[in-house]
Design an enzyme around this catalytic site. Structure first.
Site, PDB file in Angstrom:
ATOM      1  N   LYS A 114      11.197   5.150  -0.076  1.00 54.02           N
ATOM      2  CA  LYS A 114      11.407   5.424  -1.495  1.00 54.02           C
ATOM      3  C   LYS A 114      11.912   6.855  -1.596  1.00 54.02           C
ATOM      4  O   LYS A 114      11.667   7.676  -0.708  1.00 54.02           O
ATOM      5  CB  LYS A 114      10.071   5.300  -2.235  1.00 54.02           C
ATOM      6  CG  LYS A 114      10.201   5.024  -3.709  1.00 54.02           C
ATOM      7  CD  LYS A 114      10.232   3.542  -4.013  1.00 54.02           C
ATOM      8  CE  LYS A 114      10.455   3.293  -5.484  1.00 54.02           C
ATOM      9  NZ  LYS A 114      10.451   1.894  -5.855  1.00 54.02           N
ATOM     10  N   GLY A 123       4.469  -9.457 -22.181  1.00 55.84           N
ATOM     11  CA  GLY A 123       5.730  -8.749 -21.947  1.00 55.84           C
ATOM     12  C   GLY A 123       6.867  -9.732 -21.762  1.00 55.84           C
ATOM     13  O   GLY A 123       6.897 -10.479 -20.773  1.00 55.84           O
ATOM     14  N   VAL A 124       7.773  -9.757 -22.732  1.00 53.09           N
ATOM     15  CA  VAL A 124       8.910 -10.693 -22.615  1.00 53.09           C
ATOM     16  C   VAL A 124      10.220  -9.911 -22.613  1.00 53.09           C
ATOM     17  O   VAL A 124      11.103 -10.112 -23.433  1.00 53.09           O
ATOM     18  CB  VAL A 124       8.871 -11.794 -23.698  1.00 53.09           C
ATOM     19  CG1 VAL A 124       7.802 -12.811 -23.350  1.00 53.09           C
ATOM     20  CG2 VAL A 124       8.599 -11.221 -25.093  1.00 53.09           C
ATOM     21  N   GLY A 125      10.312  -8.971 -21.668  1.00 47.09           N
ATOM     22  CA  GLY A 125      11.540  -8.200 -21.459  1.00 47.09           C
ATOM     23  C   GLY A 125      12.458  -8.974 -20.529  1.00 47.09           C
ATOM     24  O   GLY A 125      12.528 -10.209 -20.584  1.00 47.09           O
ATOM     25  N   VAL A 147      12.372  -9.780 -17.290  1.00 45.98           N
ATOM     26  CA  VAL A 147      11.775 -10.826 -16.453  1.00 45.98           C
ATOM     27  C   VAL A 147      10.982 -11.816 -17.309  1.00 45.98           C
ATOM     28  O   VAL A 147      11.125 -13.029 -17.156  1.00 45.98           O
ATOM     29  CB  VAL A 147      10.843 -10.219 -15.377  1.00 45.98           C
ATOM     30  CG1 VAL A 147      10.232 -11.317 -14.523  1.00 45.98           C
ATOM     31  CG2 VAL A 147      11.595  -9.235 -14.493  1.00 45.98           C
TER      32      VAL A 147
HETATM   33  P1  NAD Z   1      11.372  -4.672 -19.199  1.00 45.98           P
HETATM   34  O1  NAD Z   1      11.206  -3.244 -19.569  1.00 45.98           O
HETATM   35  O2  NAD Z   1      12.664  -5.357 -19.434  1.00 45.98           O
HETATM   36  O3  NAD Z   1      10.250  -5.534 -19.958  1.00 45.98           O
HETATM   37  C1  NAD Z   1       8.950  -5.111 -20.163  1.00 45.98           C
HETATM   38  C2  NAD Z   1       8.526  -5.631 -21.526  1.00 45.98           C
HETATM   39  O4  NAD Z   1       7.155  -5.312 -21.721  1.00 45.98           O
HETATM   40  C3  NAD Z   1       9.309  -4.983 -22.679  1.00 45.98           C
HETATM   41  O5  NAD Z   1       9.828  -5.985 -23.535  1.00 45.98           O
HETATM   42  C4  NAD Z   1       8.246  -4.136 -23.384  1.00 45.98           C
HETATM   43  O6  NAD Z   1       8.456  -4.032 -24.780  1.00 45.98           O
HETATM   44  C5  NAD Z   1       6.988  -4.907 -23.058  1.00 45.98           C
HETATM   45  N1  NAD Z   1       5.741  -4.151 -23.199  1.00 45.98           N
HETATM   46  C6  NAD Z   1       5.510  -2.840 -22.986  1.00 45.98           C
HETATM   47  N2  NAD Z   1       4.236  -2.544 -23.258  1.00 45.98           N
HETATM   48  C7  NAD Z   1       3.641  -3.705 -23.637  1.00 45.98           C
HETATM   49  C8  NAD Z   1       2.321  -4.055 -24.028  1.00 45.98           C
HETATM   50  N3  NAD Z   1       1.349  -3.146 -24.126  1.00 45.98           N
HETATM   51  N4  NAD Z   1       2.064  -5.352 -24.342  1.00 45.98           N
HETATM   52  C9  NAD Z   1       3.037  -6.285 -24.293  1.00 45.98           C
HETATM   53  N5  NAD Z   1       4.301  -5.996 -23.920  1.00 45.98           N
HETATM   54  C10 NAD Z   1       4.591  -4.736 -23.604  1.00 45.98           C
HETATM   55  O7  NAD Z   1      10.935  -4.773 -17.670  1.00 45.98           O
HETATM   56  P2  NAD Z   1      11.197  -5.986 -16.670  1.00 45.98           P
HETATM   57  O8  NAD Z   1      12.375  -5.677 -15.839  1.00 45.98           O
HETATM   58  O9  NAD Z   1      11.121  -7.278 -17.411  1.00 45.98           O
HETATM   59  O10 NAD Z   1       9.928  -5.860 -15.719  1.00 45.98           O
HETATM   60  C11 NAD Z   1       8.655  -6.346 -16.124  1.00 45.98           C
HETATM   61  C12 NAD Z   1       7.624  -6.001 -15.052  1.00 45.98           C
HETATM   62  O11 NAD Z   1       7.999  -6.613 -13.816  1.00 45.98           O
HETATM   63  C13 NAD Z   1       7.505  -4.512 -14.751  1.00 45.98           C
HETATM   64  O12 NAD Z   1       6.167  -4.232 -14.417  1.00 45.98           O
HETATM   65  C14 NAD Z   1       8.395  -4.323 -13.534  1.00 45.98           C
HETATM   66  O13 NAD Z   1       7.997  -3.207 -12.769  1.00 45.98           O
HETATM   67  C15 NAD Z   1       8.135  -5.611 -12.797  1.00 45.98           C
HETATM   68  N6  NAD Z   1       9.212  -6.012 -11.882  1.00 45.98           N
HETATM   69  C16 NAD Z   1      10.467  -6.254 -12.357  1.00 45.98           C
HETATM   70  C17 NAD Z   1      11.476  -6.650 -11.488  1.00 45.98           C
HETATM   71  C18 NAD Z   1      12.855  -6.977 -11.996  1.00 45.98           C
HETATM   72  O14 NAD Z   1      13.599  -7.662 -11.287  1.00 45.98           O
HETATM   73  N7  NAD Z   1      13.229  -6.565 -13.189  1.00 45.98           N
HETATM   74  C19 NAD Z   1      11.208  -6.796 -10.105  1.00 45.98           C
HETATM   75  C20 NAD Z   1       9.904  -6.534  -9.639  1.00 45.98           C
HETATM   76  C21 NAD Z   1       8.923  -6.148 -10.543  1.00 45.98           C
END
Ligand code: NAD
Length: 368
Positions: free
Chosen positions: A80, A180-182, A184
């Site tokens: 990292k 969390g519905v971002g 992923v």
């Molecule tokens: P993202 O930022 O697109 O989505 C995260 C979502 O969580 C957002 O919509 C945000 O508004 C919401 N959120 C924040 N605080 C919250 C709370 N207190 N309650 C409910 N929702 C809340 O991120 P992502 O890319 O979808 O990643 C989601 C998780 O998966 C993260 O922990 C990330 O580290 C992990 N992850 C992602 C990937 C990837 O391919 N994107 C790979 C490995 C791990």
């Protein structure tokens, strides 16, 4: 701070401090373990309050990458890098190209990618100085947004968990609470709904929640309410630390399997889940889809191959449950053990010298 003492406790091979005064670069690259292959892990830019804080972060994160790659069956080690700086103020072409040159000097021992505070444009600058970058733009042969793959991989983890808990891996027979519905989370809800599952969702972003309700037929619940939902499976997909002393007491969930990193507040939370018979699918095995996706770039990116690789998450998570049963240990510990066993075993097959390396530099003038 006693640097060697710190590094030896975390078992790191190499820690590189990169400095370029003109470019304003203060960065640390940590290579944890390269037994399985080159150390791969993202570049993070963060306004760390101290150098010690930056060092602790890069050591912790690079070690995590070793375990994630090992448990996922990848031929990669853990690394990292961090830049000390504010991403909203201190970014420049020179900064990223300067770091790119340091990464290049490691001759492929470390391969970087995007992480917190870094976007695809920053990576383009790094890429100008070194080939040892993955997750670059698709026009350069990169793999693009990993989120749909991470969601697909998470579903493989869910299947393995359902099979272990209920001896029935039919997604549609169970209910889910997705926090969390971002990027992923949304894709995950889509996949679960496509199988006919009942899905509850929460997010601080109301538009994202409304989209899941309107487009996917999910049911919205409050931010705190998500911990009390009467569903079979909890899928943390937002924050870390959400499985803790306080929330566990409220859980009616029987399975925890989601994409968020560091879901357990501490090891004790993982022990408690085990004691209560709540199946926890270790996060770093479940969410390895993003890492798998970029790893395919080395051989020329191909979506079909990526999807095929994501399916191995089903096997990997199942193996963790087997080790948990074999050794009578919580699943978080079983995942660590599976990673360590693979590193030890593969390390041993690399032991005999196979005689391929030249003994002398080509063209060396012996009479000189
Ligand atoms: P993202 O930022 O697109 O989505 C995260 C979502 O969580 C957002 O919509 C945000 O508004 C919401 N959120 C924040 N605080 C919250 C709370 N207190 N309650 C409910 N929702 C809340 O991120 P992502 O890319 O979808 O990643 C989601 C998780 O998966 C993260 O922990 C990330 O580290 C992990 N992850 C992602 C990937 C990837 O391919 N994107 C790979 C490995 C791990």
């Amino acid at each position: 701070m006693d640097l060697f003492e710190t590094i030896s406790t975390t078992g790191h091979e190499e820690v590189v401090f990169c400095h370029n005064k003109d470019a304003g670069l203060k960065a640390i690259i940590a290579i944890h373990n390269t037994t399985l292959g080159p150390a791969l892990g993202g570049l993070r830019m963060w306004p760390y309050k101290s150098e010690q804080e930056a060092l602790n972060d890069v050591l912790r994160l690079s070690r995590g990458m070793t375990y994630k790659a090992a448990v996922s069956g990848l031929n990669l080690g853990g690394g990292k890098s961090v830049i000390i700086g504010d991403p909203s103020k201190h970014k420049s072409e020179a900064l990223f190209r300067s770091l790119g040159r340091f990464i290049d000097s490691l001759n492929g021992r470390y391969i970087t990618a995007e992480d917190v505070g870094i976007d695809v444009n920053d990576m383009e600058y790094v890429f100008q100085e070194t080939e040892n970058v993955v997750g670059v733009h698709q026009v350069h042969g990169g793999s693009g947004d990993p989120s749909p793959f991470t969601a697909f991989g998470t579903v493989q983890g869910v299947r393995a968990s359902l099979r272990y808990k209920y001896n029935n891996e039919n997604i549609g027979d169970y209910s889910y609470a997705v926090q969390g519905v971002g990027h992923v989370g949304f894709e995950l809800v889509k996949l679960l709904r496509a199988e006919g599952a009942k899905v509850f969702v929460s997010d601080i972003n109301e538009t994202a929640v409304a989209r899941c309700v309107d487009e996917l037929g999910a049911e919205a619940v409050g931010l705190d309410e998500i911990y009390d939902v009467d569903a079979n499976v909890f899928c943390p997909s937002a924050l870390g630390g959400v499985v803790n002393e306080e929330t566990i007491d409220r859980f009616k969930f029987e399975v925890i399997c989601g994409s968020a990193n560091n879901q357990l507040a501490d090891d004790a939370a993982g022990d408690e889940l085990y004691k209560r018979g709540i199946v926890y699918a270790p996060d770093y095995a479940v969410n390895a889809g993003g890492l798998m996706n970029v790893s395919i770039e080395f051989e020329g990116y191909n979506r079909e191959r990526a999807k095929r690789m994501m399916r191995t998450i089903y096997y990997n998570v199942g193996q963790i449950f087997n080790i948990s049963d074999r050794d009578q240990i919580p699943t978080w510990k079983a995942a660590d053990r599976m990673a360590e066993e693979r590193i030890t075993e593969i390390g041993k097959i690399k032991l005999p010298f196979m005689g391929r390396q030249p003994h002398r530099f080509p063209g060396r003038n012996r009479s000189a």
